[in-house]
Design a protein around this motif. Structure first.
Motif, PDB file in Angstrom:
ATOM      1  N   ASN A  26       0.831  -1.202   0.000  1.00 29.70           N
ATOM      2  CA  ASN A  26       0.000   0.000   0.000  1.00 29.70           C
ATOM      3  C   ASN A  26       0.868   1.256   0.000  1.00 29.70           C
ATOM      4  OD1 ASN A  26      -2.441   1.583   0.298  1.00 29.70           O
ATOM      5  ND2 ASN A  26      -1.844   1.866   2.429  1.00 29.70           N
ATOM      6  N   TRP A  27       1.992   1.206   0.711  1.00 32.74           N
ATOM      7  CA  TRP A  27       2.891   2.354   0.761  1.00 32.74           C
ATOM      8  C   TRP A  27       3.526   2.607  -0.600  1.00 32.74           C
ATOM      9  CZ3 TRP A  27       3.549   6.515   3.376  1.00 32.74           C
ATOM     10  CH2 TRP A  27       4.760   7.220   3.342  1.00 32.74           C
ATOM     11  N   GLN A  28       3.937   1.550  -1.254  1.00 33.24           N
ATOM     12  CA  GLN A  28       4.533   1.706  -2.580  1.00 33.24           C
ATOM     13  C   GLN A  28       3.527   2.299  -3.565  1.00 33.24           C
ATOM     14  OE1 GLN A  28       7.795   1.279  -3.242  1.00 33.24           O
ATOM     15  NE2 GLN A  28       7.945   0.927  -1.034  1.00 33.24           N
ATOM     16  N   THR A  29       2.268   1.906  -3.433  1.00 30.06           N
ATOM     17  CA  THR A  29       1.225   2.486  -4.283  1.00 30.06           C
ATOM     18  C   THR A  29       1.081   3.976  -4.001  1.00 30.06           C
ATOM     19  OG1 THR A  29       0.024   0.384  -4.335  1.00 30.06           O
ATOM     20  CG2 THR A  29      -1.207   2.363  -4.935  1.00 30.06           C
ATOM     21  N   GLY A  32       3.845   6.057  -5.530  1.00 28.49           N
ATOM     22  CA  GLY A  32       3.663   6.270  -6.958  1.00 28.49           C
ATOM     23  C   GLY A  32       2.753   7.449  -7.252  1.00 28.49           C
ATOM     24  N   TYR A  33       1.707   7.612  -6.448  1.00 26.91           N
ATOM     25  CA  TYR A  33       0.782   8.726  -6.669  1.00 26.91           C
ATOM     26  C   TYR A  33       1.340  10.041  -6.120  1.00 26.91           C
ATOM     27  CZ  TYR A  33      -2.785   5.865  -8.772  1.00 26.91           C
ATOM     28  OH  TYR A  33      -3.468   5.059  -9.654  1.00 26.91           O
ATOM     29  N   ASP A  50      -5.812  18.820 -10.263  1.00 19.38           N
ATOM     30  CA  ASP A  50      -6.923  17.970  -9.838  1.00 19.38           C
ATOM     31  C   ASP A  50      -6.506  16.508  -9.964  1.00 19.38           C
ATOM     32  OD1 ASP A  50      -7.302  17.103 -12.509  1.00 19.38           O
ATOM     33  OD2 ASP A  50      -8.730  18.713 -12.900  1.00 19.38           O
ATOM     34  N   VAL A  51      -7.378  15.619  -9.525  1.00 26.24           N
ATOM     35  CA  VAL A  51      -7.030  14.198  -9.489  1.00 26.24           C
ATOM     36  C   VAL A  51      -6.759  13.659 -10.891  1.00 26.24           C
ATOM     37  CG1 VAL A  51      -7.831  11.893  -8.840  1.00 26.24           C
ATOM     38  CG2 VAL A  51      -8.343  13.838  -7.367  1.00 26.24           C
ATOM     39  N   ASN A  52      -7.477  14.152 -11.887  1.00 31.02           N
ATOM     40  CA  ASN A  52      -7.256  13.675 -13.256  1.00 31.02           C
ATOM     41  C   ASN A  52      -5.840  13.987 -13.734  1.00 31.02           C
ATOM     42  OD1 ASN A  52      -9.843  12.531 -13.882  1.00 31.02           O
ATOM     43  ND2 ASN A  52     -10.664  14.615 -13.930  1.00 31.02           N
ATOM     44  N   GLY A  61      -1.940   5.011 -13.856  1.00 30.60           N
ATOM     45  CA  GLY A  61      -2.885   5.703 -12.997  1.00 30.60           C
ATOM     46  C   GLY A  61      -4.338   5.307 -13.209  1.00 30.60           C
ATOM     47  N   LYS A  62      -5.056   5.197 -12.099  1.00 28.91           N
ATOM     48  CA  LYS A  62      -6.487   4.913 -12.131  1.00 28.91           C
ATOM     49  C   LYS A  62      -7.180   5.793 -11.103  1.00 28.91           C
ATOM     50  CE  LYS A  62      -5.985   0.027 -13.393  1.00 28.91           C
ATOM     51  NZ  LYS A  62      -6.282  -1.373 -12.973  1.00 28.91           N
ATOM     52  N   LEU A  63      -8.313   6.344 -11.501  1.00 29.74           N
ATOM     53  CA  LEU A  63      -9.074   7.173 -10.571  1.00 29.74           C
ATOM     54  C   LEU A  63      -9.483   6.377  -9.339  1.00 29.74           C
ATOM     55  CD1 LEU A  63     -11.498   9.399 -12.695  1.00 29.74           C
ATOM     56  CD2 LEU A  63      -9.807  10.178 -11.025  1.00 29.74           C
ATOM     57  N   SER A  64      -9.873   5.134  -9.545  1.00 30.40           N
ATOM     58  CA  SER A  64     -10.330   4.318  -8.424  1.00 30.40           C
ATOM     59  C   SER A  64      -9.215   4.115  -7.402  1.00 30.40           C
ATOM     60  CB  SER A  64     -10.831   2.964  -8.924  1.00 30.40           C
ATOM     61  OG  SER A  64      -9.806   2.277  -9.642  1.00 30.40           O
ATOM     62  N   THR A  65      -7.981   3.951  -7.878  1.00 26.99           N
ATOM     63  CA  THR A  65      -6.854   3.767  -6.959  1.00 26.99           C
ATOM     64  C   THR A  65      -6.544   5.059  -6.220  1.00 26.99           C
ATOM     65  OG1 THR A  65      -5.919   2.120  -8.469  1.00 26.99           O
ATOM     66  CG2 THR A  65      -4.462   3.006  -6.770  1.00 26.99           C
TER      67      THR A  65
END
Length: 261
Positions: A26-29, A32-33, A50-52, A61-65
């Protein structure tokens, strides 16, 4: 004091989220963001984001993530749910619930963290019994350096400092400083980190530390200790110790003195 700072809510959240050696998936994810957010700011050339923008800057990248990492175990939520004094729980109130603000707050903490760790080491090694003024001043100077290196990130959210820096100043205040007052002080610091403390703390304006003078004093102390340990140059060593003590006293009064060459 460093023990209390090392056990701050931000530090506990980071330890729990990053896992052993920062290897938690989870930390590595999250990293990345955070990196994608930083890259998106540079690409935009503006603190408006913004998030996009972040999703586009992320390789996968995924909005859900992006939504999931702030919804599950986010730092601001951690402040709200932990059993902590109200003054620190209110730190979360500076961050709106929207995912972009949650990500911005965490990215600020992530990018500021190396400077925070260096500040803690400095307090532990050079200023173990530092008064509030010295510790807070150094924190503000580290924050000023971070702002200079990350101007776009620092400018987001109206210039809100990293949540961990706000909490650290509250901890240093030992109950005399609210989170709102800590934010006000850090936002009002000069470009080199000059702080002007409120009357309730019994402090006036604090001068920027003279690091060259401190380094010079440390060199004299090391030389004197070496001479005394070798049983050589006792008179010269005592002269170095006397001048170092004199100059330390001068620095505490806000002045400087030079030892004889």
């Amino acid at each position: 004091m460093t023990r209390r700072l090392e056990q701050s809510i931000a530090a506990r959240w980071r330890t729990r989220t990053a896992g052993d050696g920062g290897r938690a998936r989870n930390w590595q994810t999250r990293l990345g963001y955070y990196e994608a957010l930083d890259a998106a700011l540079e690409r935009n050339g503006s603190p408006d984001i913004d998030v996009n923008d972040i999703v586009r800057a992320h390789r996968n990248g995924k909005l859900s993530t992006a939504y999931a990492i702030v919804t599950n175990g986010g730092l601001a939520r951690f402040y709200r749910t932990e059993q902590i004094p109200p003054d620190r729980r209110r730190i979360a109130d500076f961050v709106p619930e929207s995912p972009i603000h949650q990500l911005l707050a965490e990215t600020k903490v992530w990018s500021f963290w190396p400077g925070r760790e260096a500040w803690l080491r400095e307090l532990d090694e050079r200023f173990p019994t530092a008064p509030f003024r010295t510790a807070a001043q150094r924190l503000a100077q580290v924050l000023a350096g971070w702002r200079e290196r990350h101007p776009l990130l620092a400018a987001t959210q109206g210039g809100l400092p990293p949540l961990c820096a706000i909490e650290d100043l509250v901890i240093l205040g030992r109950g005399a400083l609210s989170a709102a007052r800590a934010v006000e002080l850090l936002l009002g610091a000069g470009p080199a980190g000059e702080l002007e403390f409120p009357q309730e703390l019994g402090c006036g304006q604090v001068p920027v530390l003279n690091h060259s003078a401190i380094d010079d004093i440390a060199t004299r102390l090391d030389t004197a200790i070496g001479l005394l340990g070798a049983g050589d140059g006792t008179r010269f060593a005592m002269g170095l110790l006397t001048s170092a003590r004199r100059d330390l006293a001068a620095l505490r009064r806000g002045g400087t003195r030079s030892h004889p060459g």
